[in-house]
Write a protein that holds these residues in place. Structure first.
Motif, PDB file in Angstrom:
ATOM      1  N   SER A 131       0.845  -1.201   0.000  1.00  0.00           N
ATOM      2  CA  SER A 131       0.000   0.000   0.000  1.00  0.00           C
ATOM      3  C   SER A 131       0.881   1.251   0.000  1.00  0.00           C
ATOM      4  O   SER A 131       1.730   1.432   0.898  1.00  0.00           O
ATOM      5  N   LYS A 171       0.113   4.337   0.698  1.00  0.00           N
ATOM      6  CA  LYS A 171      -0.058   5.231   1.863  1.00  0.00           C
ATOM      7  C   LYS A 171       0.615   4.627   3.097  1.00  0.00           C
ATOM      8  O   LYS A 171       1.082   5.356   3.980  1.00  0.00           O
ATOM      9  N   GLU A 172       0.701   3.281   3.121  1.00  0.00           N
ATOM     10  CA  GLU A 172       1.396   2.625   4.241  1.00  0.00           C
ATOM     11  C   GLU A 172       2.903   2.841   4.118  1.00  0.00           C
ATOM     12  O   GLU A 172       3.574   3.184   5.098  1.00  0.00           O
ATOM     13  N   LYS A 207      -7.063   1.371  -1.091  1.00  0.00           N
ATOM     14  CA  LYS A 207      -5.852   0.681  -0.619  1.00  0.00           C
ATOM     15  C   LYS A 207      -4.644   1.604  -0.559  1.00  0.00           C
ATOM     16  O   LYS A 207      -3.811   1.511   0.357  1.00  0.00           O
ATOM     17  N   HIS A 208      -4.552   2.527  -1.532  1.00  0.00           N
ATOM     18  CA  HIS A 208      -3.269   3.234  -1.712  1.00  0.00           C
ATOM     19  C   HIS A 208      -3.253   4.689  -1.301  1.00  0.00           C
ATOM     20  O   HIS A 208      -2.171   5.257  -1.105  1.00  0.00           O
ATOM     21  N   ASN A 260      -4.633   8.340   0.790  1.00  0.00           N
ATOM     22  CA  ASN A 260      -5.329   8.952   1.938  1.00  0.00           C
ATOM     23  C   ASN A 260      -5.649  10.428   1.699  1.00  0.00           C
ATOM     24  O   ASN A 260      -6.032  11.140   2.619  1.00  0.00           O
ATOM     25  N   THR A 297       8.400   2.330  -4.262  1.00  0.00           N
ATOM     26  CA  THR A 297       8.016   1.638  -3.027  1.00  0.00           C
ATOM     27  C   THR A 297       9.099   0.684  -2.530  1.00  0.00           C
ATOM     28  O   THR A 297       8.997   0.165  -1.427  1.00  0.00           O
TER      29      THR A 297
END
Ligand code: G3I
Length: 321
Positions: A6, A8-9, A35-36, A38, A319
């Motif tokens: 993810s 945003k995670e 999921k990705h 925010n 990522t």
């Protein structure tokens, strides 16, 4: 749905990660968005012409759909935008007096401030700086009607009417030094009256005219303004926007340049994360991108998910660090 990490995670300790959305992609790409990302920005629906009919009566339906989806899912909404030379009914505004235009914007800001209370920030003025490096302001109906200092007038109005919002100046080609210097000049004028809270760097970049060093220099120069940065409209288009060539003719080297530039951009943003509020890509999947039909109608790749909604090489490069 891919089992990719993810976004945003991965970036939760750096900055919010967002995307531009419209009513079409909201239905199709809901799972990817949830999921990705925010934070979301309405690609069109919160612009003046997205919120109003040509007779200037309000039609909130399209903006409400995105706003309600975001609120129901704990996603922030960036307001985009209040004053721009596109996404408006230019002829209607041209027919107005200065006072009528100020009254229109007063009503507009009051209305969107009331209705979209959870919109945390607004791109108050978008793209006021000319692309002519020897000029300063772009020639727009706002400038013609309200004067050369119209951006001061509009930001004063916003500060008065929506004082609880983060007020942003947003522009593009900020990696070009002459244009960046003009953007900084305008932002410094706004700062003298405490009218601006953040600077929006659109980051529509490309492999022909923008290098990793240009990106780093831009963030360094904007960081000296002492304001938070919103990275608002990231994309790196292949084919480059002025190139009519089909996507199929893009070489592996060009695709690698695109992925590397994404990697450099996000590495630089991680370096400046202490002053970056959010980083928004301008669309969920490649087929949504404005670049598919900006100058030429042809398929392009520009974003973090391909036309089938699968992560692109750029996704993995930003990522895995
Ligand atoms: O949906 C309406 C339709 O109801 C109406 O009948 C029709 C009349 O022209 O317009 C339709 O709206 C289109 C809109 O996208 C929604 O799809 C507009 O024609 C079209 O001009 C608009 O394009 C958007 C463009 O801004 C102008 O507002 C692009 O999707 C959007 O990606 C682009 O985004 C801009 C940022 O706001 C500012 N920075 C540059 C960036 C790229 O140009």
């Amino acid at each position: 749905m891919s089992n990719a990490v993810s976004l945003k995670e991965v970036y939760k300790d750096y900055f919010k990660v967002g995307t531009a959305v419209n009513n079409r992609c909201l239905d199709r790409d809901k799972d990817i968005i949830l999921k990705h990302f925010n934070t979301v920005t309405c690609e069109y629906e919160m612009k003046l012409a997205g919120l109003r009919r040509p007779d200037l009566t309000f039609d909130f339906a399209n903006a409400d759909k995105i706003y309600n989806f975001a609120n129901e899912n704990g996603i922030e909404v960036r307001g985009h935008n209040l004053v721009w030379h596109q996404g408006i009914y230019t002829e209607v505004l041209e027919s107005m007096t200065k006072q009528q235009l100020i009254e229109l914007m007063t009503e507009h800001m009051r209305t969107v401030g009331e209705r979209y209370k959870k919109v945390v920030c607004w791109d108050v003025v978008n793209e006021a700086i000319s692309d002519d490096w020897n000029g300063f302001l772009r020639d727009t109906v706002w400038r013609r009607k309200l004067g050369d200092d119209y951006y001061m007038t509009v930001f004063r109005l916003a500060r008065e009417i929506i004082p609880d919002k983060t007020l942003v100046y947003n522009d593009f080609n900020e990696y070009e030094e002459p244009k960046r210097n003009n953007i900084i000049k305008l932002v410094k004028q706004l700062k003298t009256e405490g009218l601006i809270d953040a600077v929006g760097m659109q980051c529509h970049i490309n492999i022909l005219y923008c290098t990793a060093d240009d990106i780093k220099r831009s963030f360094e120069e904007f960081s000296k303004l002492g304001l938070p940065i919103h990275v608002t409209e990231i994309d790196i288009g292949l084919p480059e926007m002025n190139d009519p060539a089909p996507l199929s003719s893009m070489t592996q080297e060009q695709r690698e340049q695109q992925a590397s530039l994404y990697e450099a951009l996000f590495a630089t943003m991680r370096e400046y994360s202490s002053i970056i509020d959010s980083a928004t890509v301008w669309g969920v999947r490649d087929s949504q991108s404005w670049l598919n039909n900006f100058r030429f109608e042809r398929e392009c790749t520009a974003l973090l998910f391909d036309k089938d909604g699968q992560p692109t090489e750029a996704f993995y490069r930003i990522t895995q660090f």
